[in-house]
Scaffold this motif. Structure first.
Motif, PDB file in Angstrom:
ATOM      1  N   ALA A 145       8.435  -3.604  -7.032  1.00  0.00           N
ATOM      2  CA  ALA A 145       8.169  -3.879  -5.622  1.00  0.00           C
ATOM      3  C   ALA A 145       9.376  -3.466  -4.798  1.00  0.00           C
ATOM      4  CB  ALA A 145       7.869  -5.364  -5.414  1.00  0.00           C
ATOM      5  N   GLU A 146       9.121  -3.057  -3.553  1.00  0.00           N
ATOM      6  CA  GLU A 146      10.200  -2.694  -2.646  1.00  0.00           C
ATOM      7  C   GLU A 146      10.934  -3.958  -2.194  1.00  0.00           C
ATOM      8  OE1 GLU A 146      10.974   0.371  -1.998  1.00  0.00           O
ATOM      9  OE2 GLU A 146       9.221   1.330  -2.914  1.00  0.00           O
ATOM     10  N   ARG A 147      12.142  -3.769  -1.665  1.00  0.00           N
ATOM     11  CA  ARG A 147      12.900  -4.913  -1.146  1.00  0.00           C
ATOM     12  C   ARG A 147      12.143  -5.580  -0.003  1.00  0.00           C
ATOM     13  NH1 ARG A 147      17.553  -5.864  -3.369  1.00  0.00           N
ATOM     14  NH2 ARG A 147      18.596  -4.242  -4.586  1.00  0.00           N
ATOM     15  N   ASP A 148      11.471  -4.771   0.818  1.00  0.00           N
ATOM     16  CA  ASP A 148      10.514  -5.308   1.777  1.00  0.00           C
ATOM     17  C   ASP A 148       9.133  -4.989   1.241  1.00  0.00           C
ATOM     18  OD1 ASP A 148       8.875  -6.114   3.793  1.00  0.00           O
ATOM     19  OD2 ASP A 148       9.711  -4.791   5.338  1.00  0.00           O
ATOM     20  N   PRO A 149       8.485  -5.947   0.585  1.00  0.00           N
ATOM     21  CA  PRO A 149       7.219  -5.666  -0.109  1.00  0.00           C
ATOM     22  C   PRO A 149       5.984  -5.768   0.784  1.00  0.00           C
ATOM     23  CG  PRO A 149       7.855  -7.920  -0.526  1.00  0.00           C
ATOM     24  CD  PRO A 149       8.923  -7.337   0.389  1.00  0.00           C
ATOM     25  N   SER A 150       6.167  -5.942   2.092  1.00  0.00           N
ATOM     26  CA  SER A 150       5.048  -6.215   2.997  1.00  0.00           C
ATOM     27  C   SER A 150       3.943  -5.172   2.887  1.00  0.00           C
ATOM     28  CB  SER A 150       5.542  -6.289   4.447  1.00  0.00           C
ATOM     29  OG  SER A 150       6.541  -7.261   4.579  1.00  0.00           O
ATOM     30  N   PHE A 151       4.337  -3.908   2.831  1.00  0.00           N
ATOM     31  CA  PHE A 151       3.372  -2.806   2.788  1.00  0.00           C
ATOM     32  C   PHE A 151       2.386  -2.977   1.640  1.00  0.00           C
ATOM     33  CE2 PHE A 151       2.313   1.737   1.916  1.00  0.00           C
ATOM     34  CZ  PHE A 151       1.807   2.051   3.161  1.00  0.00           C
ATOM     35  N   ASP A 152       2.892  -3.486   0.514  1.00  0.00           N
ATOM     36  CA  ASP A 152       2.042  -3.682  -0.669  1.00  0.00           C
ATOM     37  C   ASP A 152       1.305  -5.014  -0.618  1.00  0.00           C
ATOM     38  OD1 ASP A 152       2.687  -1.253  -2.092  1.00  0.00           O
ATOM     39  OD2 ASP A 152       4.669  -2.103  -2.455  1.00  0.00           O
ATOM     40  N   ILE A 153       2.040  -6.115  -0.487  1.00  0.00           N
ATOM     41  CA  ILE A 153       1.418  -7.428  -0.661  1.00  0.00           C
ATOM     42  C   ILE A 153       0.534  -7.823   0.514  1.00  0.00           C
ATOM     43  CG2 ILE A 153       3.245  -8.210  -2.195  1.00  0.00           C
ATOM     44  CD1 ILE A 153       4.375  -9.882   0.079  1.00  0.00           C
ATOM     45  N   ASP A 154       0.694  -7.168   1.667  1.00  0.00           N
ATOM     46  CA  ASP A 154      -0.199  -7.435   2.801  1.00  0.00           C
ATOM     47  C   ASP A 154      -1.425  -6.522   2.809  1.00  0.00           C
ATOM     48  OD1 ASP A 154       1.371  -9.502   3.729  1.00  0.00           O
ATOM     49  OD2 ASP A 154       2.545  -8.232   5.053  1.00  0.00           O
ATOM     50  N   GLY A 155      -1.545  -5.672   1.786  1.00  0.00           N
ATOM     51  CA  GLY A 155      -2.758  -4.874   1.624  1.00  0.00           C
ATOM     52  C   GLY A 155      -2.783  -3.558   2.377  1.00  0.00           C
ATOM     53  N   ILE A 156      -1.692  -3.204   3.068  1.00  0.00           N
ATOM     54  CA  ILE A 156      -1.690  -1.994   3.903  1.00  0.00           C
ATOM     55  C   ILE A 156      -1.794  -0.738   3.040  1.00  0.00           C
ATOM     56  CG2 ILE A 156      -0.405  -0.676   5.627  1.00  0.00           C
ATOM     57  CD1 ILE A 156       0.957  -3.384   6.368  1.00  0.00           C
ATOM     58  N   ASP A 157      -1.006  -0.690   1.975  1.00  0.00           N
ATOM     59  CA  ASP A 157      -1.055   0.454   1.055  1.00  0.00           C
ATOM     60  C   ASP A 157      -2.467   0.653   0.511  1.00  0.00           C
ATOM     61  OD1 ASP A 157       0.422   2.341  -0.998  1.00  0.00           O
ATOM     62  OD2 ASP A 157      -0.811   0.997  -2.210  1.00  0.00           O
ATOM     63  N   SER A 158      -3.090  -0.429   0.085  1.00  0.00           N
ATOM     64  CA  SER A 158      -4.458  -0.343  -0.451  1.00  0.00           C
ATOM     65  C   SER A 158      -5.446   0.106   0.613  1.00  0.00           C
ATOM     66  CB  SER A 158      -4.881  -1.702  -1.007  1.00  0.00           C
ATOM     67  OG  SER A 158      -4.074  -2.076  -2.110  1.00  0.00           O
ATOM     68  N   ALA A 159      -5.243  -0.374   1.846  1.00  0.00           N
ATOM     69  CA  ALA A 159      -6.162  -0.007   2.935  1.00  0.00           C
ATOM     70  C   ALA A 159      -6.108   1.485   3.220  1.00  0.00           C
ATOM     71  CB  ALA A 159      -5.822  -0.795   4.196  1.00  0.00           C
ATOM     72  N   GLN A 160      -4.923   2.067   3.208  1.00  0.00           N
ATOM     73  CA  GLN A 160      -4.789   3.508   3.439  1.00  0.00           C
ATOM     74  C   GLN A 160      -5.494   4.296   2.341  1.00  0.00           C
ATOM     75  OE1 GLN A 160      -0.539   4.040   3.779  1.00  0.00           O
ATOM     76  NE2 GLN A 160      -0.508   3.401   5.921  1.00  0.00           N
ATOM     77  N   LYS A 161      -5.335   3.856   1.112  1.00  0.00           N
ATOM     78  CA  LYS A 161      -5.989   4.552  -0.004  1.00  0.00           C
ATOM     79  C   LYS A 161      -7.504   4.405   0.063  1.00  0.00           C
ATOM     80  CE  LYS A 161      -1.947   3.928  -2.965  1.00  0.00           C
ATOM     81  NZ  LYS A 161      -1.354   3.138  -4.065  1.00  0.00           N
ATOM     82  N   MET A 162      -7.975   3.226   0.456  1.00  0.00           N
ATOM     83  CA  MET A 162      -9.424   3.024   0.546  1.00  0.00           C
ATOM     84  C   MET A 162     -10.029   3.821   1.693  1.00  0.00           C
ATOM     85  SD  MET A 162     -10.303   1.350  -2.032  1.00  0.00           S
ATOM     86  CE  MET A 162     -12.036   1.269  -1.532  1.00  0.00           C
ATOM     87  N   ALA A 163      -9.281   4.025   2.765  1.00  0.00           N
ATOM     88  CA  ALA A 163      -9.781   4.873   3.855  1.00  0.00           C
ATOM     89  C   ALA A 163     -10.039   6.283   3.343  1.00  0.00           C
ATOM     90  CB  ALA A 163      -8.776   4.889   5.008  1.00  0.00           C
TER      91      ALA A 163
END
Length: 428
Positions: A187-205
């Protein structure tokens, strides 16, 4: 022997260095299989972990040098949106074929980029933008081309899958496992992008766009993350025969589309429930093949770089054969109506934090009943504490009704309800 293909690379970070390693370490293998070589001709990068590893290349002083006539394919591996978008659009205007691993770019500006590529007669490779080393883009756009895809269910973020898997195995808290993931590099030092679902949302788009020929962008995806998941939820799920996973789901019905990312209870015998650690998995359900599932590492230097190199090779073969064309022209993409997630019906898991006193369950049950929500099972954990978890599993109910009930319970029963209520859907 045919003419070698020259590439230019913008960005020598983790993925860029992985691409360099593959192209150099397996150069003879690639040449033997293709009948020609892939040469790194020019590189532009402000920082690099592997400049010294690259041989026989020119280090460009400006990224526009990557648009020179002797370069056939340009790699955008810098990430981000604004600079990457400018670079890719300029490269296309200069008739350069593009390979990129940039999920944020395609989830927000994919239609502009593919339209421009179609107009200029160049090809875009973006396999690495969704699931690292899992070749799901090619599966959907080529292997399942004759299938009418009904739905996509996917684990597309290795960080979240690792955290939830570790919580299941170790019985430790979300915060403890998250800190371990950061220390171990998952996980990144600021994991927000992953744990808040943003990364997954971009991939699902991206997945929804190519699966349903629909114009889907990041803003069209309903997103929930895993910050509020507690071991209590995972333990209760296990006792009922479920695992908790962060899923991306896209499905189409009557030309209406719903794309969402959220935690789900999944039955333990579901193949997605068995995918643990940093692995990704994508299940595609289509009319002719039924369900097919693809599993592999979704991140990391070499798995992602392998997908980048695969795109380079595909485009290189097209160049050699003189048949380069963009098969994802925006002319085949339609504007679809998006369904509101509140219209869904599902079983639900609800975790209330309640005062341990007589009559609490009765008051909650009355409100749920008011909104036609029937309780399937209920458990109160702990005794003698001021506040305890009350875990409720419902029969099938309308999501809008469940949310209304929770809001009323939290508003009108503040003397018994404490902290935030957690809502998780159950995958049918």
């Amino acid at each position: 022997m045919d003419k070698d293909i020259n590439i230019g690379i913008f960005g020598l970070g983790t993925v860029g260095c992985g691409v360099v390693k593959i192209l150099q370490d397996n150069a003879d293998l690639i040449r033997k299989r293709l009948g020609f070589g892939i040469n790194i001709k020019k590189v532009f990068s402000r920082t690099s972990k592997c400049k010294n590893l690259i041989t026989n290349y020119i280090y460009a002083k400006d990224y526009k040098e990557l648009f020179d006539d002797d370069i056939d394919i340009v790699l955008e591996l810098i990430g981000g949106i604004d600079v990457a978008r400018k670079f890719v659009c300029q490269a296309i205007d200069n008739k350069k074929n593009i390979v990129s691993a940039n999920k944020a770019l395609f989830a927000n500006h994919g239609f502009e980029i593919f339209s421009k590529a179609a107009q200029n007669g160049v090809k875009i490779g973006f396999e690495a933008s969704v699931a690292g080393g899992v070749p799901i883009i090619k599966v959907i756009t080529r292997d399942l081309m004759a299938n009418n895809i009904k739905s996509i269910k996917a684990i597309v973020n290795g960080t979240c899958n690792y955290i939830l898997s570790q919580m299941f195995e170790t019985h430790e808290s979300f915060e403890t496992i998250l800190n371990k993931a950061i220390k171990e590099g998952y996980a990144e030092r600021d994991p927000s992008f992953d744990i808040d679902g943003i990364d997954s949302a971009q991939k699902m788009a991206i997945l929804a766009s190519i699966s349903f020929n629909a114009k889907v962008e990041e803003k069209d995806v309903h997103v929930e993350g895993i910050r509020d998941i507690d071991f209590i939820d995972i333990d209760f799920a296990q006792k009922l025969g479920y695992r908790v996973k962060l899923l991306g789901i896209a499905n189409s019905k009557d030309n209406k589309l719903l794309v969402r990312v959220a935690p789900y209870f999944i039955e333990q015998d579901n193949i997605l429930a068995k995918v643990d650690g940093v692995y990704n998995a994508i299940s595609v359900i289509s009319d002719m093949t039924g369900q097919t599932t693809y599993v592999g590492k979704g991140a990391g230097s070499l798995p992602t770089a392998s997908s980048v190199v695969a795109d380079i090779i595909d485009i290189a073969k097209d160049i050699e054969s003189g048949t380069v064309k963009d098969t994802l022209s925006m002319r085949v993409f339609e504007k679809m109506e998006f369904v509101d997630i509140d219209s869904l019906e599902s079983h639900f898991y609800i975790r209330f934090s309640v005062v341990d006193s007589v009559g609490v369950l009765s008051r909650i049950a009355n409100v749920l009943s008011k909104y036609n929500i029937s309780i399937k099972s209920v458990v109160q954990i702990g005794k003698g504490l001021d506040v305890v978890p009350l875990l409720v599993l419902t029969h099938k109910a309308k999501e809008s009704n469940v949310k209304k009930a929770i809001r009323e319970i939290e508003k009108n029963h503040q003397t018994i309800i404490k902290n935030g209520t957690v809502l998780i859907r159950v995958l049918d």
